[in-house]
Design a protein around this motif. Structure first.
Motif, PDB file in Angstrom:
ATOM      1  N   GLY A 195      44.084  -5.609 -68.536  1.00  0.00           N
ATOM      2  CA  GLY A 195      43.021  -5.781 -67.555  1.00  0.00           C
ATOM      3  C   GLY A 195      43.357  -5.223 -66.193  1.00  0.00           C
ATOM      4  N   ALA A 196      43.153  -6.054 -65.159  1.00  0.00           N
ATOM      5  CA  ALA A 196      43.309  -5.607 -63.777  1.00  0.00           C
ATOM      6  C   ALA A 196      44.755  -5.322 -63.407  1.00  0.00           C
ATOM      7  N   LYS A 197      45.710  -5.805 -64.217  1.00  0.00           N
ATOM      8  CA  LYS A 197      47.113  -5.566 -63.902  1.00  0.00           C
ATOM      9  C   LYS A 197      47.563  -4.144 -64.223  1.00  0.00           C
ATOM     10  N   LEU A 198      46.769  -3.436 -65.033  1.00  0.00           N
ATOM     11  CA  LEU A 198      47.245  -2.172 -65.572  1.00  0.00           C
ATOM     12  C   LEU A 198      47.527  -1.147 -64.473  1.00  0.00           C
ATOM     13  N   ILE A 199      46.546  -0.869 -63.631  1.00  0.00           N
ATOM     14  CA  ILE A 199      46.733   0.168 -62.610  1.00  0.00           C
ATOM     15  C   ILE A 199      47.842  -0.209 -61.619  1.00  0.00           C
ATOM     16  N   PRO A 200      47.894  -1.438 -61.083  1.00  0.00           N
ATOM     17  CA  PRO A 200      49.021  -1.787 -60.204  1.00  0.00           C
ATOM     18  C   PRO A 200      50.375  -1.717 -60.904  1.00  0.00           C
ATOM     19  N   PRO A 222      35.348   8.560 -80.758  1.00  0.00           N
ATOM     20  CA  PRO A 222      34.217   8.477 -79.829  1.00  0.00           C
ATOM     21  C   PRO A 222      34.216   7.153 -79.074  1.00  0.00           C
ATOM     22  N   LYS A 223      33.467   7.123 -77.978  1.00  0.00           N
ATOM     23  CA  LYS A 223      33.271   5.925 -77.169  1.00  0.00           C
ATOM     24  C   LYS A 223      34.580   5.364 -76.622  1.00  0.00           C
ATOM     25  N   ALA A 224      35.561   6.233 -76.415  1.00  0.00           N
ATOM     26  CA  ALA A 224      36.805   5.817 -75.773  1.00  0.00           C
ATOM     27  C   ALA A 224      36.672   6.037 -74.273  1.00  0.00           C
ATOM     28  N   LYS A 225      37.042   5.039 -73.486  1.00  0.00           N
ATOM     29  CA  LYS A 225      36.967   5.155 -72.029  1.00  0.00           C
ATOM     30  C   LYS A 225      38.286   5.693 -71.486  1.00  0.00           C
ATOM     31  N   VAL A 226      38.193   6.807 -70.762  1.00  0.00           N
ATOM     32  CA  VAL A 226      39.372   7.429 -70.165  1.00  0.00           C
ATOM     33  C   VAL A 226      39.247   7.296 -68.651  1.00  0.00           C
ATOM     34  N   SER A 227      40.224   6.654 -68.028  1.00  0.00           N
ATOM     35  CA  SER A 227      40.192   6.417 -66.583  1.00  0.00           C
ATOM     36  C   SER A 227      41.400   7.084 -65.934  1.00  0.00           C
ATOM     37  N   LEU A 228      41.182   7.703 -64.792  1.00  0.00           N
ATOM     38  CA  LEU A 228      42.243   8.361 -64.041  1.00  0.00           C
ATOM     39  C   LEU A 228      42.580   7.558 -62.793  1.00  0.00           C
ATOM     40  N   SER A 229      43.875   7.581 -62.432  1.00  0.00           N
ATOM     41  CA  SER A 229      44.333   6.962 -61.184  1.00  0.00           C
ATOM     42  C   SER A 229      45.386   7.881 -60.580  1.00  0.00           C
ATOM     43  N   LEU A 230      45.355   7.986 -59.250  1.00  0.00           N
ATOM     44  CA  LEU A 230      46.328   8.810 -58.531  1.00  0.00           C
ATOM     45  C   LEU A 230      47.281   7.891 -57.784  1.00  0.00           C
ATOM     46  N   TYR A 231      48.591   8.145 -57.941  1.00  0.00           N
ATOM     47  CA  TYR A 231      49.608   7.313 -57.319  1.00  0.00           C
ATOM     48  C   TYR A 231      50.343   8.136 -56.262  1.00  0.00           C
ATOM     49  N   PRO A 232      49.849   8.115 -55.008  1.00  0.00           N
ATOM     50  CA  PRO A 232      50.550   8.848 -53.940  1.00  0.00           C
ATOM     51  C   PRO A 232      51.919   8.235 -53.691  1.00  0.00           C
ATOM     52  N   TYR A 233      52.805   9.051 -53.147  1.00  0.00           N
ATOM     53  CA  TYR A 233      54.155   8.575 -52.899  1.00  0.00           C
ATOM     54  C   TYR A 233      54.137   7.486 -51.832  1.00  0.00           C
ATOM     55  N   SER A 234      54.726   6.320 -52.171  1.00  0.00           N
ATOM     56  CA  SER A 234      54.870   5.174 -51.261  1.00  0.00           C
ATOM     57  C   SER A 234      53.531   4.654 -50.775  1.00  0.00           C
ATOM     58  N   GLN A 235      52.474   4.815 -51.553  1.00  0.00           N
ATOM     59  CA  GLN A 235      51.161   4.302 -51.178  1.00  0.00           C
ATOM     60  C   GLN A 235      50.532   3.610 -52.388  1.00  0.00           C
ATOM     61  N   ALA A 236      49.465   2.824 -52.104  1.00  0.00           N
ATOM     62  CA  ALA A 236      48.756   2.127 -53.182  1.00  0.00           C
ATOM     63  C   ALA A 236      48.004   3.132 -54.054  1.00  0.00           C
ATOM     64  N   ALA A 237      47.750   2.745 -55.297  1.00  0.00           N
ATOM     65  CA  ALA A 237      47.057   3.624 -56.234  1.00  0.00           C
ATOM     66  C   ALA A 237      45.613   3.856 -55.793  1.00  0.00           C
ATOM     67  N   GLY A 282      50.682  13.259 -55.405  1.00  0.00           N
ATOM     68  CA  GLY A 282      51.216  12.116 -56.123  1.00  0.00           C
ATOM     69  C   GLY A 282      51.157  12.365 -57.617  1.00  0.00           C
ATOM     70  N   THR A 283      51.295  11.276 -58.387  1.00  0.00           N
ATOM     71  CA  THR A 283      51.291  11.357 -59.844  1.00  0.00           C
ATOM     72  C   THR A 283      49.921  10.939 -60.363  1.00  0.00           C
ATOM     73  N   LEU A 284      49.334  11.763 -61.220  1.00  0.00           N
ATOM     74  CA  LEU A 284      48.037  11.470 -61.822  1.00  0.00           C
ATOM     75  C   LEU A 284      48.274  10.860 -63.197  1.00  0.00           C
ATOM     76  N   ALA A 285      47.757   9.643 -63.415  1.00  0.00           N
ATOM     77  CA  ALA A 285      47.946   8.933 -64.677  1.00  0.00           C
ATOM     78  C   ALA A 285      46.592   8.651 -65.314  1.00  0.00           C
TER      79      ALA A 285
END
Length: 811
Positions: free
Chosen positions: A480-485, A582-597, A624-627
């Protein structure tokens, strides 16, 4: 008496020239105002009255600049050597060189070889020198100055002592420079080859006559030894290219290394000096040695099993070791046999001569020392292995090897006594668990059909000592919400203050116990599809983590293709054939260096398992890193750490309707030749970017820039018909005989847009492919350099070549 007549202008000129060229005149033109002086020298010390000597190195030249012309212009053309009266200085060194007048007032002398060692000679001015018009030389500096060079160095390089017998007796464990503190090095066995290196080439026959073995230090060794000099490989020589053939033959026998053998060899424990005496000549061009150059050599050391005598001795229980290797950390200890063992000597015989015990009180030397059982085996001819099963941590031990006339080494020397005292230390701390060899922080596993729990072994030893050492193991289930952090914590492996606030309390939190021996503990992780964050809390006071890894159990797999600022996701199953999801949700997040996602765009896959997002706004100006995270009903979630990030730069050519490529049959074309060009054109269908054969496009242009027309840089435009079946073409471009040599660009030009708008129609052509060619006439190389490297030169050393303009040869 003849009447006086005017002589005219040219008569005066002739009279003046006769006066100026007469060498016997008593006073030169403006001699008092402009005397013949040396105004500049190389080196500058030649004009310094306070300098008694100068040191020369490498190819140092001597040069003098005079205030007036000394020779007539052109008078030295074709002259092998100028007369002595026109040589402004002489060099008394036995060094070949070339003198020349650079101009009418600049004289230069260059050595034709590098300056030799041990020179002690003179630079002398020609005080009788006169200028071209008769002005005498007026010196402001010394009339002569001493020339010196560095003394020759004679050394034994690393690994310069070799012994075939010692290597065979020890299985190549012998070392001439290793042993106990009171052993003398280098050790020179009777059959040893001693490699000598010199800072300047020496003439080996002269070296054979010059080298001496001298007794030393109260030893009788050296009194009867003779020296035999052998070459150590192809000679590394400095040959005078202008010397006589006889001199060059001798110079080719020079070398910067030599192998020396002592006959007979030194006796055991004997010491002698290998000496290059003062006053000897070792080649044709160097001076005699200015000092004795000595190398100390020692015969065979006494037969002792070397034991360290510098272990740290602890005074009390609170004292710590300064360094890990100040004590013994392991129960297996290697003992070195410097000369191997004689035939018939066994490890059991040596074991009977070893006393090994542990003090009852580690910090009281007067306490009783109780015997400790041990095993002793011979690993090879040069090593023994002592194993002590009952070795305790932070205990004090004493080992003593007693002498024995019955135990001898391969040279027949009897075993002599040696001993050591040491404390045992904690083994080096360590904690580790499964990891990927690539170092990736996401471990993807396929879940078992029955959701069988996952075994997670942890191997550890000792206790953490430093803040960065692992204290134990912690596991957090992630959803859930813990994944990105959580991925942000994964990227910042040792982020203080984030563990508790982001991950919360761990489901498993284990602190390792004290263990002097390597131990293993196996934990059980969930075997169900999902995510688990595994890490080691550090020994620091803040919430730091190390060895972080995201354990992913999923049957999904992911791939991405980027085009411009867009990313197309492709999601399939890992099992069986490649099945789109099909119907798979793909979400992107960017993790800048020393900053919040930063949360990025997401999309849902269609029946083909693909979907596309534009990341222009997400990545613009941010690094940053794109996940990516992938979630699909009935399948475990998938985490992809570090998705390839497209460039935020928008390439205009990606919107063009046509793409193409060019191929030329050569990159260097001669004038009056023909260049063959092949091309290929495809049409891009937007927005899918699929490539198809061009429809409706029948003609494209090939341009040559600059054009071949003499006197004009305007491009040459060549229309060409496309083969509509393949979208290809072939073109032959004649290169005119008068084409200017140089670089040219061959370009493929096509419309930018198939159906341009009114605004686009004003500029609707673009270069979609290009190749570079060179027009010219190739010629073969004008010089060839062969370099011969001696066998003794190690591959670890880098050799530089110095090219001097004075050596350049014209053809």
């Amino acid at each position: 008496m003849m009447p006086w007549k005017p002589i005219g202008f040219w008569g005066w000129v002739l009279l003046l020239m006769q006066l100026l060229t007469a060498r016997q005149v008593s006073c030169a033109f403006l001699q008092n105002q402009l005397p013949l002086q040396v105004v500049l020298t190389t080196p500058t010390q030649l004009l310094d009255n306070t300098t008694a000597e100068i040191q020369v190195t490498e190819g140092q030249a001597f040069q003098a600049v005079f205030s007036r012309p000394v020779i007539a212009l052109g008078s030295d053309f074709g002259v092998a050597e100028p007369p002595k009266s026109l040589v402004p200085f002489t060099i008394t060194c036995p060094v070949p060189g070339l003198f020349r007048w650079v101009t009418t007032n600049i004289a230069r002398w260059d050595p034709t070889i590098q300056w030799p060692t041990d020179l002690d000679c003179k630079f002398e001015w020609n005080t009788a020198l006169k200028s071209f018009d008769g002005a005498p030389l007026v010196l402001s500096g010394p009339k002569s100055i001493t020339i010196k060079s560095k003394p020759i160095k004679m050394e034994i390089p690393d690994g310069g002592i070799s012994s075939e017998f010692a290597n065979k007796a020890t299985d190549n464990q012998w070392n001439a420079y290793r042993g106990m503190q009171d052993d003398k090095f280098p050790e020179v066995p009777p059959d040893a080859n001693i490699t000598l290196t010199f800072s300047y080439p020496v003439y080996l026959p002269a070296l054979q006559q010059a080298l001496e073995v001298v007794s030393c230090c109260g030893s009788t060794a050296g009194a009867n030894q003779k020296v035999k000099v052998l070459p150590c490989g192809p000679p590394f020589v400095i040959v005078d290219p202008f010397g006589t053939p006889e001199q060059q033959v001798q110079q080719r026998m020079n070398s910067t290394c030599a192998i020396v053998k002592l006959e007979p060899g030194l006796p055991p424990s004997g010491v002698a000096i290998l000496r290059l005496p003062k006053g000897v000549r070792y080649n044709l061009v160097s001076g005699p040695t200015t000092n004795n150059t000595d190398i100390f050599l020692w015969g065979l050391r006494r037969f002792r099993i070397p034991l360290r005598d510098n272990f740290q001795q602890l005074a009390n229980a609170s004292q710590q070791f300064d360094y890990q290797d100040n004590g013994i950390s392991y129960r297996r200890m290697t003992m070195w046999l410097p000369h191997g063992l004689a035939q018939g000597v066994t490890s059991a015989m040596i074991k009977n001569r070893i006393w090994f015990c542990r003090y009852e009180d580690p910090y009281d030397w007067s306490s009783k020392c109780n015997a400790v059982p041990f095993n002793l085996t011979q690993v090879n001819k040069g090593q023994l292995l002592m194993t002590v099963p009952d070795l305790w941590v932070r205990q004090h031990y004493w080992i003593k090897i007693y002498s024995s006339g019955d135990i001898k080494d391969a040279y027949g020397l009897p075993l002599e006594e040696s001993e050591a005292f040491f404390f045992t230390t904690e083994p080096a701390q360590d904690l580790s668990y499964p990891e990927l060899s690539s170092g990736a922080q996401v471990m993807l596993l396929e879940p078992a059909d029955d959701d069988k729990p996952l075994d997670w072994p942890v191997v550890y030893r000792g206790l953490p000592q430093y803040d960065s050492d692992a204290r134990g193991v912690a596991v957090w289930p992630i959803s859930g919400a813990k994944l990105i952090p959580a991925l942000g914590v994964l990227g910042g492996d040792d982020n203080p203050g984030q563990v508790k606030s982001v991950l919360g309390p761990a489901e498993l939190n284990w602190t390792r116990p004290q263990s002097s021996l390597t131990a293993t503990k196996t934990f059980t992780l969930s075997g169900k599809p999902g995510l688990q964050f595994v890490a080691s809390p550090t020994n620091s006071s803040y919430d730091g983590l190390t060895n972080s890894v995201m354990v992913v159990q999923s049957d999904l797999q992911y791939a991405a293709v980027s085009l411009g600022t867009k990313i197309m996701h492709f999601v399939t199953l890992t099992q069986g054939e490649t099945t789109p999801v099909p119907k798979a949700k793909v979400s992107l997040s960017l993790y800048p260096y020393s900053q919040a996602a930063i949360t990025g765009p997401s999309c849902t896959t269609d029946a083909t398992g693909t979907c596309t997002v534009d990341v222009k706004q997400l990545i613009a100006g941010t690094y940053g890193t794109l996940a990516a995270t992938v979630e699909a009903a009935g399948h475990g979630p998938l985490v992809v750490w570090s998705v390839p990030t497209p460039s935020s730069y928008e390439d205009e050519s990606l919107s063009y309707s046509y793409v193409g490529d060019l191929l030329v049959d050569r990159v260097i074309v001669m004038p009056a030749d023909k260049l063959h060009v092949s091309g290929f054109v495809q049409e891009r269908t937007l927005p899918s970017n699929r490539l198809v054969l061009p429809s409706g496009l029948k003609t494209v242009n090939v341009t040559v820039t600059p054009g071949f027309k003499p006197g004009s840089d305007a491009p040459q435009v060549l229309p060409v018909q496309l083969n509509t079946t393949y979208g290809s073409f072939h073109l032959v471009i004649p290169v005119p005989a008068e084409a200017k040599a140089g670089e040219y660009s061959v370009s493929l030009v096509a419309p930018k847009y198939k159906n341009p708008t009114v605004a686009q129609a004003t500029d609707n052509s673009a270069e979609i492919a290009s190749q570079s060619i060179t027009v010219g006439t190739p010629r073969p190389p004008t010089a060839l350099l062969n370099v011969t490297v001696p066998d003794w030169v190690s591959a670890m050393y880098l050799t530089s070549l110095r090219f001097d303009r004075s050596w350049a040869a014209c053809c």
